[in-house]
Design a protein around this motif. Structure first.
Motif, mmCIF file in Angstrom:
data_model
loop_
_atom_site.group_PDB
_atom_site.id
_atom_site.type_symbol
_atom_site.label_atom_id
_atom_site.label_comp_id
_atom_site.label_asym_id
_atom_site.label_seq_id
_atom_site.Cartn_x
_atom_site.Cartn_y
_atom_site.Cartn_z
ATOM 1 N N SER A 1 0.801 -1.221 0.000
ATOM 2 C CA SER A 1 0.000 0.000 0.000
ATOM 3 C C SER A 1 0.832 1.269 0.000
ATOM 4 C CB SER A 1 -0.955 0.011 1.199
ATOM 5 O OG SER A 1 -0.237 -0.105 2.432
ATOM 6 N N ASP B 1 0.026 7.706 -2.323
ATOM 7 C CA ASP B 1 -0.934 6.807 -2.979
ATOM 8 C C ASP B 1 -0.812 6.888 -4.498
ATOM 9 O OD1 ASP B 1 -1.877 5.995 -0.531
ATOM 10 O OD2 ASP B 1 -3.695 7.240 -0.585
ATOM 11 N N THR C 1 2.289 5.025 -5.628
ATOM 12 C CA THR C 1 2.080 3.578 -5.467
ATOM 13 C C THR C 1 1.218 3.026 -6.586
ATOM 14 O OG1 THR C 1 2.377 3.630 -3.072
ATOM 15 C CG2 THR C 1 1.071 1.815 -3.972
ATOM 16 N N ARG C 2 0.151 3.746 -6.928
ATOM 17 C CA ARG C 2 -0.708 3.290 -8.028
ATOM 18 C C ARG C 2 0.059 3.319 -9.349
ATOM 19 N NH1 ARG C 2 -2.217 2.257 -3.876
ATOM 20 N NH2 ARG C 2 -3.947 3.196 -2.737
ATOM 21 N N GLN C 3 0.878 4.355 -9.543
ATOM 22 C CA GLN C 3 1.599 4.507 -10.802
ATOM 23 C C GLN C 3 2.577 3.358 -11.023
ATOM 24 O OE1 GLN C 3 3.801 8.171 -11.194
ATOM 25 N NE2 GLN C 3 5.104 7.358 -12.819
ATOM 26 N N THR D 1 0.317 -0.699 -8.322
ATOM 27 C CA THR D 1 -1.063 -1.195 -8.254
ATOM 28 C C THR D 1 -1.752 -1.201 -9.607
ATOM 29 O OG1 THR D 1 -1.078 0.045 -6.162
ATOM 30 C CG2 THR D 1 -3.067 -1.193 -6.730
ATOM 31 N N GLU D 2 -1.616 -0.114 -10.389
ATOM 32 C CA GLU D 2 -2.242 -0.104 -11.720
ATOM 33 C C GLU D 2 -1.533 -1.043 -12.688
ATOM 34 O OE1 GLU D 2 -2.969 0.525 -15.752
ATOM 35 O OE2 GLU D 2 -1.079 1.197 -14.839
ATOM 36 N N TYR E 1 -3.081 -7.141 -2.603
ATOM 37 C CA TYR E 1 -2.711 -5.795 -2.150
ATOM 38 C C TYR E 1 -2.403 -5.920 -0.670
ATOM 39 C CZ TYR E 1 -3.297 -0.697 -1.372
ATOM 40 O OH TYR E 1 -3.136 0.629 -1.058
ATOM 41 N N LEU F 1 -10.128 -0.282 -5.825
ATOM 42 C CA LEU F 1 -9.578 1.054 -6.052
ATOM 43 C C LEU F 1 -9.808 1.524 -7.493
ATOM 44 C CD1 LEU F 1 -6.178 0.643 -4.163
ATOM 45 C CD2 LEU F 1 -8.194 1.869 -3.353
ATOM 46 N N GLN G 1 -9.117 5.261 -8.657
ATOM 47 C CA GLN G 1 -7.702 5.630 -8.674
ATOM 48 C C GLN G 1 -6.958 4.937 -9.814
ATOM 49 O OE1 GLN G 1 -5.940 5.012 -4.818
ATOM 50 N NE2 GLN G 1 -7.478 6.248 -3.754
ATOM 51 N N LEU G 2 -7.251 3.656 -10.009
ATOM 52 C CA LEU G 2 -6.548 2.923 -11.053
ATOM 53 C C LEU G 2 -6.983 3.386 -12.446
ATOM 54 C CD1 LEU G 2 -6.410 -0.706 -9.611
ATOM 55 C CD2 LEU G 2 -4.925 1.260 -9.179
ATOM 56 N N GLN H 1 -5.099 6.585 -13.102
ATOM 57 C CA GLN H 1 -3.708 6.322 -13.442
ATOM 58 C C GLN H 1 -3.576 5.722 -14.841
ATOM 59 O OE1 GLN H 1 -0.856 7.177 -12.207
ATOM 60 N NE2 GLN H 1 0.205 6.067 -13.838
#
Length: 508
Positions: free
Chosen positions: A325, A367, A370-372, A375-376, A396, A485, A488-489, A492
């Motif tokens: 996270s 955040d 992290t998504r960049q 997570t994405e 996650y 998410l 957010q994803l 991104q």
């Protein structure tokens, strides 16, 4: 908190594993016979370990910057109770180049022909540091996996200038640049040829790695030379949108480093001069995350990771993939980065990343990073792999031990999940952390055995498709979330397509 009775019982079971086994010292030392020669290992915590096994010839002298050569042979019993040298440099920048070793941990009493499932662990460290025996506060010797009936093989590979270096004089000789990947593939072929002697099944091999190791897992899935050496894969913090360095740029950097060390030219004499240099004569400059990594050589690395998966070039095998996270802990983004987002995109960004209007810029930029980076890209890779018809399980990891929350306000940092996945007796867990450690380890072990984590560590872990499900490992234990998410994803992903969310060229 986790309330399931089975996890409460698991906590007690894992606690017991932290106690030393007095009988271990009395057990007879295990032995294994390979074509290379015989090995004598040790009994540790009730399982059997064989350390420092050479899987290729030492890449020194004339073999520096060459594909790995055949492993050495020996007579008599080789002492396999101590780890081999690490490939990472010392603080002074000196390398021990004789470092291509494998370590094997297996269940006690495992015999040839037992056909036990096999995990091959590839360590992280930005392709410049790290160790096969454990790093970042986590021991990766596989003791708990052995207690679960899994054989673990951890492997070293050339790092830094030794493993990721291109120069015109060297490239004229043959394959060049990605010597670390050549080593990893040689290690996998060694496993195929030898793991049955340890009781393992060469047809049930899972490769796994974190960060640079996770990147390596995805690259190995794309590499034709690695095809058939493994049947399942686990990528932890894998940077799935990573783009390799072009060969032209890599060679230009190599020429610059060589010139600074007093070596000029692009002929055989230059190659010979380079091989005589101490690697410390070519120190790195610039950020740690851009020093080494995949080079576009057309053989071991043929393009960007996501592009390869989207084109269906990857191995069609079960995949587990995920991240933490606060992966941004690796990059430490500054709150001011939020102000740099163009106004045309900022409103949508705040709606996705700060829907409650907290105004906490530090949390928002952590955040977003992290998504960049993780997570994405995990979602993108999961989508591509699911289209092949293979099962994908996406996670996650957000758990932060209650005692560490003050030091980790933005979430679980890069590398945090490793100790939970291995969850062995050498790990340092607070009592409150043990149920989740047992749960994560049980899911990982189930996937290694069968290609499906199922409900081994708690609730059933659904496949990523069709609902784009992530399994979150958080304060309330394992919990699956559909369309995780999503806002957010999606934000991104849109910025990646617009060219505004590029991944790093190399990462830890």
């Amino acid at each position: 908190m986790i309330v399931r009775r089975q996890l409460a019982c698991a906590m007690l079971a894992l606690s017991a594993l932290s106690l030393p086994l007095a009988a271990a010292a009395q057990d007879a030392a295990p032995t294994v016979k390979l074509k290379q020669g015989a090995l004598k290992g040790a009994v540790v915590e009730g399982v059997e370990e064989f350390w420092g096994i050479p899987y290729a010839a030492p890449p020194v002298g004339e073999l520096r910057w060459k594909p790995p050569a055949a492993a050495p042979v020996w007579t008599g019993e080789r002492d396999a109770t101590k780890a081999g040298a690490s490939c990472q440099p010392t603080q002074k920048g000196e390398y021990t180049e004789d470092c291509l070793f494998a370590n094997v941990t297996r269940p006690a009493g495992a015999k040839p022909g037992a056909k036990l499932p096999v995990l091959v662990w590839i360590h992280g460290g930005g392709f410049t540091i790290g160790s096969a025996t454990g790093a970042f506060g986590a021991q990766t010797d596989g003791i708990q996996f052995a207690k679960d009936g899994v054989i673990t093989v951890s492997v070293s590979y050339r790092l830094g200038r030794a493993g990721w270096f291109a120069h015109p004089a060297l490239c004229k000789e043959g394959p060049c640049g990605n010597y670390g990947y050549m080593d990893q593939i040689a290690a996998l072929k060694w496993v195929q040829a030898n793991i049955a002697s340890f009781g393992g099944d060469p047809r049930n091999v899972t490769i796994a790695g974190e960060s640079a190791g996770g990147i390596s897992v995805l690259e190995l899935m794309l590499a034709p030379d690695a095809r058939g050496t493994f049947q399942k894969a686990i990528g932890e913090s894998s940077f799935g949108r990573l783009e390799p360095t072009s060969m032209a740029d890599a060679q230009a950097a190599g020429v610059k480093a060589a010139s600074a060390a007093g070596v000029s030219g692009e002929d055989a004499a230059a190659a010979a001069a380079l091989r005589k240099l101490p690697l410390s004569a070519m120190p790195y400059t610039g950020p740690f995350t851009s020093r080494a990594g995949p080079i576009l050589d057309g053989r071991y690395v043929q393009g960007g990771i996501y592009e390869g998966f989207a084109a269906g070039k990857q191995a069609k095998i079960p995949l587990m993939i995920g991240g933490n996270s606060n992966e941004a802990s690796l990059f430490r983004p500054q709150p001011a980065a939020l102000d740099a987002i163009p106004d045309a995109r900022k409103a949508a960004a705040l709606a996705a990343f700060d829907p409650k209007g907290t105004g906490n810029k530090a949390q928002i930029v952590n955040d977003m990073a992290t998504r960049q980076y993780i997570t994405e890209p995990d979602r993108a890779i999961s989508r591509a792999q699911s289209k092949t018809g293979q099962p994908v399980y996406t996670y996650y990891f957000s758990y932060v031990s209650p005692g560490a929350k003050a030091q980790l306000p933005y979430g679980a940092p890069h590398t945090a999940e490793i100790k939970y996945a291995f969850a062995g007796p050498k790990q340092q867990f607070a009592e409150v952390d043990l149920p989740l450690a047992k749960a994560v380890n049980a899911y990982w072990a189930a996937f290694i055995k069968s290609g499906a984590p199922d409900s081994a560590g708690g609730p059933a872990w659904p496949k990523f498709a069709p609902n784009e499900t992530y399994m979150e490992f958080g304060a309330d234990g394992p919990s699956p979330h559909d369309h995780f998410l999503k806002a957010q994803l999606d934000w991104q992903e849109a910025n990646v397509k617009a060219g505004a969310g590029a991944s790093p060229t190399a990462s830890k």
